[in-house]
Enzyme design. Sequence first.
Site, PDB file in Angstrom:
ATOM      1  N   LYS A 136      44.425  55.460  23.021  1.00 35.31           N
ATOM      2  CA  LYS A 136      43.880  56.831  23.251  1.00 35.31           C
ATOM      3  C   LYS A 136      43.977  57.151  24.996  1.00 35.31           C
ATOM      4  CE  LYS A 136      40.887  58.417  20.786  1.00 35.31           C
ATOM      5  NZ  LYS A 136      39.691  58.573  19.665  1.00 35.31           N
TER       6      LYS A 136
ATOM      7  N   LYS B  84      43.109  51.234  21.919  1.00 33.84           N
ATOM      8  CA  LYS B  84      43.283  52.024  21.006  1.00 33.84           C
ATOM      9  C   LYS B  84      44.394  53.189  21.048  1.00 33.84           C
ATOM     10  CE  LYS B  84      39.255  53.934  20.748  1.00 33.84           C
ATOM     11  NZ  LYS B  84      37.882  54.639  20.122  1.00 33.84           N
TER      12      LYS B  84
END
Length: 129
Positions: free
Chosen positions: A46, A44
């Site tokens: 992240k 993602k």
Amino acid sequence: MKRVITYGTFDLLHYGHIRLLQRCKEQGDYLVVALSSDEFNAGKGKKSYFSYEERKHMLEAIRYVDLVIPEDSWEQKSTDVEKYHIDTFVMGDDWEGEFDFLKGKCEVVYLPRTPEISTTRIKSELGKS
């Protein structure tokens, strides 16, 4: 027994997280937390400050949490609802409508976030000091 599930990264654990978990537990008797794995977060874009194992240990220490499982993909939610016999799926209201496809399998509840606190805000403010 009414079983509840929620999902998240739970990095830099703060009182907004605790309040969310408390409100999730108020929806039933047994709370399952699906914790984003490090690999899923990387996909993602992240990166968590704490590793999956460290975040898992912190969540397991919270009295509202009964079970922590890994979240490895977006698609696993339907499977988790079936596998863990979930009655209520809970997410923050910033995801409102995104998980309505689960309504045929369980109740879907969107809870308001604690507005004055977020991990993103903490990281941003710490970066300014």
